[in-house]
Design an enzyme around this catalytic site. Structure first.
Site, short mmCIF file in Angstrom:
data_model
loop_
_atom_site.label_atom_id
_atom_site.label_comp_id
_atom_site.label_asym_id
_atom_site.label_seq_id
_atom_site.Cartn_x
_atom_site.Cartn_y
_atom_site.Cartn_z
CG ASP A 198 9.81 -65.07 -4.98
OD1 ASP A 198 9.98 -64.33 -4.22
OD2 ASP A 198 10.81 -66.03 -5.01
CB SER A 199 13.59 -62.67 -5.71
OG SER A 199 13.51 -63.33 -4.70
N GLY B 97 17.32 -59.95 -1.54
CA GLY B 97 17.20 -59.77 0.02
C GLY B 97 18.40 -59.23 0.26
CB CYS C 254 9.16 -61.38 -3.59
SG CYS C 254 10.84 -61.16 -3.03
CG ASN C 255 8.06 -61.47 2.62
OD1 ASN C 255 7.14 -61.44 3.36
ND2 ASN C 255 7.67 -62.90 1.93
CB THR C 256 12.82 -58.78 -0.89
OG1 THR C 256 13.26 -59.83 0.08
CG2 THR C 256 13.95 -57.76 -1.17
CD GLU D 44 17.24 -70.84 -3.00
OE1 GLU D 44 18.28 -71.09 -3.51
OE2 GLU D 44 16.35 -70.37 -3.01
CB CYS E 133 11.67 -64.64 4.23
SG CYS E 133 12.39 -65.13 2.78
CB THR E 134 9.31 -66.49 -0.60
OG1 THR E 134 10.63 -66.33 -0.64
CG2 THR E 134 8.57 -65.63 -1.18
CG HIS E 135 13.54 -69.09 0.69
ND1 HIS E 135 12.97 -68.21 -0.06
CD2 HIS E 135 14.17 -69.99 0.05
CE1 HIS E 135 13.58 -68.39 -1.25
NE2 HIS E 135 14.33 -69.49 -1.04
N1 DGL Z 1 11.81 -64.13 -1.91
C1 DGL Z 1 12.44 -63.46 -1.04
C2 DGL Z 1 11.56 -62.86 0.14
O1 DGL Z 1 10.50 -63.07 0.28
C3 DGL Z 1 13.56 -64.35 -0.56
C4 DGL Z 1 14.85 -64.59 -1.44
C5 DGL Z 1 15.52 -63.30 -1.70
O2 DGL Z 1 16.69 -63.06 -0.91
O3 DGL Z 1 15.67 -63.12 -3.08
O4 DGL Z 1 12.29 -61.79 0.80
#
Ligand code: DGL
Length: 268
Positions: free
Chosen positions: A13-14, A46, A76-78, A155, A187-189
């Site tokens: 993930d990011s 993102g 990570c979706n991004t 966060e 998105c992960t969050h």
């Molecule tokens: N992990 C990113 C996602 O799932 C969210 C955080 C980011 O912008 O890096 O899109």
């Protein structure tokens, strides 16, 4: 390439948001060794360019492949939205990602064929969810909304805060007006905002948690490939990050739901 059932799964993930995926994998596959990579020095992705994200994804993929993983999970979706192909082209092991898994679950869930997708600006601008959903069912109509404020709010720990509720009402208003019956948390969050988002969306809207979806896909694929770890001993969990920010422990525990052991810092 010969893959071994006892090898670990690489999850990346990011930052530490992907621990929501790690957690879903721990719960769904309690005997699998897992290696997590979070690029905490360069998060968030993102709001970055496709070129930058593809470059970072290449470095992380090479790092995890060098650790002998049997499967890669893009948490990570991004990254999945803009660099899936880069990762897949590099990887001799299978690659799963949150978008494909979330899209499958959304198509299975919707009755009205009207689906909302929320995510970071990079994910929404890429149209990756729309493409993945349309590949499965071209009749589904998709209404997307970028929600850039959700990542910092989560966060900050404001997962059930009046400010977050107001922001959610504002972001969701246009997509809810389209009478969607399914809302993809792209998105992960966002799984941490599930309760609040369900409240705002109302009980008729089904929330799709792409973390759970990809854990389910991982279990199915390992089973199909006969790559489930046969050992019944406690698995090894290893975490690599590129920086240890101030609130790393609290944040990590919030995402993982428990303390973070074995954290190593990688300096690039
Ligand atoms: N992990 C990113 C996602 O799932 C969210 C955080 C980011 O912008 O890096 O899109």
């Amino acid at each position: 390439m010969q893959l071994h059932a006892a090898s670990p799964i690489g999850v990346f993930d990011s930052g530490i948001g992907g621990l929501t995926v790690f957690r879903a994998l721990m719960e769904r596959l309690p005997f699998e060794h897992l290696i997590y990579f979070g690029d905490t020095a360069r998060v968030p992705y993102g709001v970055k360019s496709v070129e930058a994200i593809a470059h970072y994804a290449t470095q992380i993929t090479e790092f995890l492949l060098a650790r002998g993983v049997k499967l890669l999970v893009i948490a990570c979706n991004t990254i999945a939205a803009v660099a899936y192909q880069v990762v897949d082209d590099l990887s001799p092991v299978p690659v799963l990602d949150v978008i494909e898994a979330g899209a499958r679950m959304a198509v299975a869930s919707t009755r009205s064929k009207r689906v909302a997708v929320i995510g970071t600006p990079a994910t929404v601008n890429s149209n990756a969810y729309a493409r993945a959903i349309h590949a499965l069912d071209p009749e589904v109509r998709i209404f997307s909304q970028a929600c850039p404020l959700f990542v910092p709010l989560v966060e900050e720990g404001w997962v059930d805060h009046p400010v977050t509720r107001m922001v959610a009402q504002e972001y969701l208003r246009p997509v809810l007006a389209e009478q969607v019956d399914t809302l993809v948390l792209g998105c992960t969050h966002y799984p941490l905002l599930k309760g609040l988002l369900q409240d705002v969306a109302g009980p008729e809207v089904r929330l799709i948690d792409s973390a759970e979806a990809v854990a389910e896909r991982t279990a199915a694929l390992l089973n199909e490939m006969r790559l489930l770890n046969p050992s019944r001993q406690a698995p090894r969990y290893t975490f690599y990050v590129t920086d240890v920010p101030l609130r790393f422990r609290t944040l990590g525990e919030r995402f993982l739901g428990r303390a973070l052991p074995n954290v190593h810092v990688v300096r690039w």
